[in-house]
Design an enzyme around this catalytic site. Structure first.
Site, mmCIF file in Angstrom:
data_model
loop_
_atom_site.group_PDB
_atom_site.id
_atom_site.type_symbol
_atom_site.label_atom_id
_atom_site.label_comp_id
_atom_site.label_asym_id
_atom_site.label_seq_id
_atom_site.Cartn_x
_atom_site.Cartn_y
_atom_site.Cartn_z
ATOM 1 C CB SER A 40 31.081 67.335 12.834
ATOM 2 O OG SER A 40 30.542 66.036 12.843
ATOM 3 C CG HIS A 153 32.885 63.963 17.937
ATOM 4 N ND1 HIS A 153 32.378 62.899 17.225
ATOM 5 C CD2 HIS A 153 32.088 65.011 17.649
ATOM 6 C CE1 HIS A 153 31.324 63.300 16.535
ATOM 7 N NE2 HIS A 153 31.130 64.574 16.761
ATOM 8 C CD GLU A 162 32.034 59.280 14.043
ATOM 9 O OE1 GLU A 162 31.645 58.230 13.476
ATOM 10 O OE2 GLU A 162 31.292 60.237 14.289
ATOM 11 C CD GLU A 203 30.104 60.018 18.268
ATOM 12 O OE1 GLU A 203 30.605 58.997 17.775
ATOM 13 O OE2 GLU A 203 29.361 60.795 17.635
ATOM 14 C CG ASP A 240 32.434 60.309 10.034
ATOM 15 O OD1 ASP A 240 32.899 60.937 9.057
ATOM 16 O OD2 ASP A 240 31.442 60.704 10.686
ATOM 17 C CD GLU A 284 29.667 58.847 8.695
ATOM 18 O OE1 GLU A 284 29.666 57.726 9.248
ATOM 19 O OE2 GLU A 284 29.231 59.865 9.245
ATOM 20 C CG ASP A 311 27.101 62.544 8.371
ATOM 21 O OD1 ASP A 311 25.944 62.991 8.378
ATOM 22 O OD2 ASP A 311 27.869 62.672 9.347
ATOM 23 C CE LYS A 336 25.041 61.887 11.953
ATOM 24 N NZ LYS A 336 26.057 62.913 11.563
ATOM 25 C CG HIS A 364 25.280 58.043 17.762
ATOM 26 N ND1 HIS A 364 26.122 58.028 18.833
ATOM 27 C CD2 HIS A 364 26.105 58.068 16.661
ATOM 28 C CE1 HIS A 364 27.376 58.042 18.415
ATOM 29 N NE2 HIS A 364 27.395 58.060 17.116
ATOM 30 C CE LYS A 387 28.066 57.901 12.425
ATOM 31 N NZ LYS A 387 29.198 58.779 12.103
HETATM 32 P P1 PGA Z 1 27.834 64.763 14.867
HETATM 33 O O1 PGA Z 1 28.885 63.654 14.436
HETATM 34 O O2 PGA Z 1 26.695 64.116 15.532
HETATM 35 O O3 PGA Z 1 28.658 65.646 15.784
HETATM 36 O O4 PGA Z 1 27.442 65.484 13.596
HETATM 37 C C1 PGA Z 1 28.517 62.444 13.913
HETATM 38 C C2 PGA Z 1 28.967 62.269 12.490
HETATM 39 O O5 PGA Z 1 29.658 63.138 11.897
HETATM 40 O O6 PGA Z 1 28.651 61.259 11.908
HETATM 41 ZN ZN ZN Z 2 29.701 61.718 9.952
#
Ligand code: PGA
Ligand code: ZN
Length: 427
Positions: A40, A153, A162, A203, A240, A284, A311, A336, A364, A387
């Site tokens: 995502s 996911h 999440e 995840e 999230d 998030e 994010d 990230k 991650h 996370k």
């Molecule tokens: P992604 O998801 O690594 O698939 O982007 C993680 C997130 O959205 O925080």
């Molecule tokens: Zn996110």
């Protein structure tokens, strides 16, 4: 000095190709790193270069990025000192020449950038967290375990991506992990007892078919109690929902559950009602990456009650973070490294956040590997919370294991961040 830089195509946790780079120095020390990959992803992330050759890995091969390291990056960096991280990262950005790293690929550049950090750390015979963070690096992060997976996911009927547990009331990282894992296992038992699926998503969190997004939260609260902990006191919740994935026009469609289209105001009302009902300390991407106006209102209404992390909105990008600071949007930034593409720019984003009282929530990607760079990075920057997936799957627990090693190595110097790491009070 650097004597060689090389790369190969390896695999991530979804079985997709990704880049591994290796940097060797003239004293015989070396560093190796594997880059992760998101599902995502934010629109403004640095570009992950994929071959697009449908005859290999459904077009997801990374042989071009690998070749860019071997043929273009290596000749420019060989002979230079590995500890000049800023300069070397800058040289790679210059060589790329675009503002989103689309020529060489952020996957190529970041793999080398991280391998350089590791090589320099090993040259100085220092653990990575100390090389990056200095002798004061000692703060262990609160791990946020993503115990129920939905959205991009998982293939269930949860709109939100999440649902995480946050074991903050612990004397140490090791004890926080124990609380998290005990709750994770209690959740598995509870799902099985109620006839719900215990298969897992990308995840490592469970991905059951549920009646509603609320049911996921309620199951987790039951699991916390079943494991012998107090919701909100010992273990809080973090979400999230990754709402950029649900954006439709000016609104958000819950296409997996009730199929209702909600406005930004209705979404903000929904979050407010969830904050009233549930012990949530971090939200998030509660609104989408293009909804800056909605974010402004939401921040005004909810900051001070909950940490609001950008994010997809901020993409670990110092320029986007500066805009958020100027507009009073969010109070924390997701970090990230592969969203921005170098170790240097990642640290710049952290510095900017620190200077303006924004939280840094380290992360991650959903496509991960055995690489544990972010575990060391968490301690180096002292970000206090991170996370890195659920309570199972080796690419997730590899980060926990590295943090357990670091905590053990630091001994009495180690401190666990606890609840104070979260931006839940007004400044
Ligand atoms: P992604 O998801 O690594 O698939 O982007 C993680 C997130 O959205 O925080
Ligand atoms: Zn996110």
């Amino acid at each position: 000095n650097i004597v060689s830089i090389s790369a190969i195509e390896v695999l991530d946790s979804r079985g997709n190709p990704t880049v591994e780079a290796c940097v060797v120095l003239n004293d015989g020390t070396s560093g190796r790193a594997i880059v992760p990959s998101g599902a995502s992803t934010g629109n403004r992330e640095a570009v992950e270069l994929r071959d697009g050759d449908l005859g290999r890995y459904q077009g997801r091969g990374v042989l071009k990025a690998v070749a860019n390291i071997n043929d273009l990056i290596a000749p420019v960096l060989i002979g230079r000192p590995a500890d000049e991280q800023r300069r070397l990262d800058h040289l790679m950005c210059e060589l790329d020449g675009t503002d989103n790293k689309s020529r060489l690929g952020a996957n190529a550049i970041l793999a080398v950038s991280m391998a350089l950090t590791r090589a320099a750390a090993s040259h100085y015979r220092q653990p990575l967290y100390r090389y990056l963070g200095g002798s004061n690096a000692h703060l262990l992060p609160v791990p946020c375990l993503n115990v129920i997976n939905g959205g991009q996911h998982a293939s269930n009927n949860l709109d939100f991506q999440e649902f995480k547990i946050v074991p903050h009331h612990a004397p140490s990282f090791a004890e926080a992990i124990r609380m998290g894992e005990e709750t994770f296992h209690a959740l598995k038992t509870l799902l099985a007892e109620r006839g719900l699926g215990t298969g897992i998503g990308d995840e490592g969190g469970f991905a059951p078919a549920l009646k509603s997004n609320e049911q996921a939260v309620e199951l987790i609260l039951d699991a916390i109690e079943a494991a012998g902990y107090r919701p909100g006191e010992d273990i809080s919740l973090a979400l999230d929902p990754a709402t950029s994935e649900m954006a439709e026009g000016d609104g958000y469609r819950f296409s997996r559950s009730d199929n209702v289209l909600r406005t930004a105001d209705e979404m903000t009302d929904l979050w407010q009602s969830w904050l009233d009902r549930y012990p949530i300390i971090l939200l998030e991407d509660p609104l989408g990456e293009d909804d800056w106006a909605g974010w402004e209102t939401l921040t005004r209404r909810l900051a001070g009650r909950v940490e609001l992390v950008g994010d997809d909105l901020l993409c670990t990008n110092p320029e986007l973070l500066q805009r958020a600071i100027d507009q009073g949007v969010a109070n924390s930034v997701l970090i990230k490294p592969n969203q921005i593409g170098t170790v240097t720019e990642t640290l710049e984003c952290v510095t900017l956040a620190n200077r303006h009282g924004y939280g840094c929530y380290l992360s991650h990607r959903s496509g991960e590997s055995e690489d544990t760079f972010i575990a060391d990075l968490a301690v180096a920057i002292g970000c206090g919370h991170m996370k890195t997936g659920s309570g199972c799957r080796s690419e997730r627990v590899a980060k926990f294991n590295q943090l357990l090693r670091i905590e053990n190595e630091l001994g009495y110097q180690a401190r666990f961040a606890g609840r104070d790491a979260f931006r839940t009070r007004r400044a």
